[in-house]
Design an enzyme around this catalytic site. Structure first.
Site, short mmCIF file in Angstrom:
data_model
loop_
_atom_site.label_atom_id
_atom_site.label_comp_id
_atom_site.label_asym_id
_atom_site.label_seq_id
_atom_site.Cartn_x
_atom_site.Cartn_y
_atom_site.Cartn_z
N THR A 16 -42.72 -34.26 26.96
CA THR A 16 -41.42 -33.86 27.50
C THR A 16 -40.61 -35.11 27.84
OG1 THR A 16 -40.25 -32.71 29.29
CG2 THR A 16 -42.48 -33.51 29.80
N HIS B 239 -39.36 -21.57 31.20
CA HIS B 239 -38.10 -21.27 30.50
C HIS B 239 -38.15 -19.97 29.72
CE1 HIS B 239 -36.93 -25.84 30.69
NE2 HIS B 239 -36.83 -25.22 31.85
P1 OAD Z 1 -37.23 -32.92 24.46
O1 OAD Z 1 -36.83 -32.72 23.04
O2 OAD Z 1 -36.17 -33.29 25.43
O3 OAD Z 1 -38.35 -34.03 24.53
C1 OAD Z 1 -39.45 -34.02 23.68
C2 OAD Z 1 -40.29 -35.23 24.01
O4 OAD Z 1 -41.50 -35.16 23.25
C3 OAD Z 1 -39.61 -36.57 23.68
O5 OAD Z 1 -39.78 -37.44 24.79
C4 OAD Z 1 -40.41 -37.06 22.45
O6 OAD Z 1 -40.53 -38.48 22.44
C5 OAD Z 1 -41.75 -36.43 22.68
N1 OAD Z 1 -42.53 -36.17 21.45
C6 OAD Z 1 -42.08 -35.83 20.22
N2 OAD Z 1 -43.11 -35.60 19.40
C7 OAD Z 1 -44.25 -35.78 20.13
C8 OAD Z 1 -45.65 -35.66 19.86
N3 OAD Z 1 -46.12 -35.29 18.65
N4 OAD Z 1 -46.51 -35.93 20.87
C9 OAD Z 1 -46.08 -36.29 22.08
N5 OAD Z 1 -44.78 -36.42 22.40
C10 OAD Z 1 -43.87 -36.15 21.45
O7 OAD Z 1 -37.97 -31.58 24.93
P2 OAD Z 1 -38.28 -31.07 26.41
O8 OAD Z 1 -38.56 -32.20 27.32
O9 OAD Z 1 -39.30 -30.01 26.28
O10 OAD Z 1 -34.65 -26.03 27.93
O11 OAD Z 1 -36.89 -30.42 26.80
C11 OAD Z 1 -36.80 -29.76 28.04
C12 OAD Z 1 -35.85 -28.59 27.93
O12 OAD Z 1 -34.60 -29.00 27.37
C13 OAD Z 1 -36.29 -27.49 26.99
O13 OAD Z 1 -37.24 -26.62 27.57
C14 OAD Z 1 -35.01 -26.77 26.74
C15 OAD Z 1 -34.08 -27.93 26.52
O14 OAD Z 1 -32.76 -27.74 26.89
C16 OAD Z 1 -34.10 -24.81 27.81
O15 OAD Z 1 -33.86 -24.31 26.74
C17 OAD Z 1 -33.79 -24.18 29.12
#
Ligand code: OAD
Length: 244
Positions: free
Chosen positions: A188, A119
């Site tokens: 994620t 990204h």
């Molecule tokens: P999300 O915010 O959707 O998901 C974060 C995940 O991490 C969730 O499932 C949480 O439960 C988990 N989580 C939180 N704290 C944690 C920790 N300390 N250890 C392990 N897990 C933890 O974020 P992404 O999946 O990265 O795209 O989101 C994907 C994309 O959506 C991003 O890259 C962004 C956004 O729109 C763009 O900007 C193009």
């Protein structure tokens, strides 16, 4: 946490491992995730108002300022033990490929040189017109800084909603997922495509899928090993258990 002995022995003999990370990996560095209730960035801002080409066309200054604010926030944070454990894994596994959806650059700061940034990277700035990258720009409070080459307006080098991922990075990620022995999905939510499909692609080609997440996701039922908890705690312990 006790790890399954099968997982430990599998990782001891591994030659090709791929890890995909998301915002959860940086949560323990103090950066907010996207979808976590209450604290997620998207809980306060509507993505379509800020992270899309339409938003930038409508109000470039608003979008530029929001990214400037995020860029400053990222500058103040450091990698956490989860990032460092992944850098350690890169030294132990003959072929280790790290794919991240994060734009914060923390993996690189922790020492992961071989990195696929799906990204983009929030610290990189480029012209919205001619694509020229720049490291310096003026700080005009009224308008978005301009490209010194063509006069177009500058934007962060990140992927916005409705935009394609960088082709070479995506191709490399798909190839890595299709050919690895073990695929880690870490921090994620697995709801944003095409990154979300990588774990399933790996699984269907026979890879063992390991998920590390604070809570269950759509991938959890498919994962061969689902480790629930914080990546900054689980990853260092796993590295210690396998290679310590
Ligand atoms: P999300 O915010 O959707 O998901 C974060 C995940 O991490 C969730 O499932 C949480 O439960 C988990 N989580 C939180 N704290 C944690 C920790 N300390 N250890 C392990 N897990 C933890 O974020 P992404 O999946 O990265 O795209 O989101 C994907 C994309 O959506 C991003 O890259 C962004 C956004 O729109 C763009 O900007 C193009």
């Amino acid at each position: 946490m006790n790890f399954a002995p099968e997982l430990i022995s599998l990782l001891r003999g591994i030659s090709k491992l791929v890890a995909l990370t998301g915002a959860g990996v940086s949560q323990e560095s103090g950066l907010r995730t996207f979808r976590d209730a209450q604290t997620g960035l998207w809980a306060q801002y509507k993505p379509e108002e800020l992270a899309s080409p339409e938003a930038f066309r409508r109000d470039p200054k608003l979008v530029w300022d929001w990214y400037a604010w995020r860029r400053e926030a990222v500058k103040g944070v450091r990698p956490n033990p989860g990032h460092y454990a992944l850098a350690e894994m890169a030294k132990r596994v003959p072929e280790f490929i790290l794919i991240t959806q994060n734009v914060d650059g923390l993996h690189h700061m922790a020492g992961n040189q071989r990195l696929i940034e799906l990204h983009g990277n929030i610290q990189r700035v480029r012209c919205a017109e001619c694509y020229t990258f720049t490291e310096t720009w003026g700080d005009d409070t009224k308008s978005v800084p301009q490209c010194s080459v063509c006069g177009g307006i500058l934007r962060p080098d990140v992927v916005w909603f409705g935009e394609s991922l960088p082709r070479d990075q995506l191709e490399a990620a798909v190839e890595a997922a299709r050919t690895c022995e073990v695929f880690f999905s870490i921090g994620t939510s697995g709801v944003v495509q095409p990154a979300a499909s990588l774990a399933f692609a790996a699984h269907s080609r026979g890879a063992v899928v390991v998920e590390i997440n604070a809570e269950p996701t759509p991938l959890t039922p498919e994962a061969n090993f689902a480790l629930q908890g914080k990546s900054g705690e689980i990853l260092p312990r796993l590295v210690e258990a396998v290679w310590g």
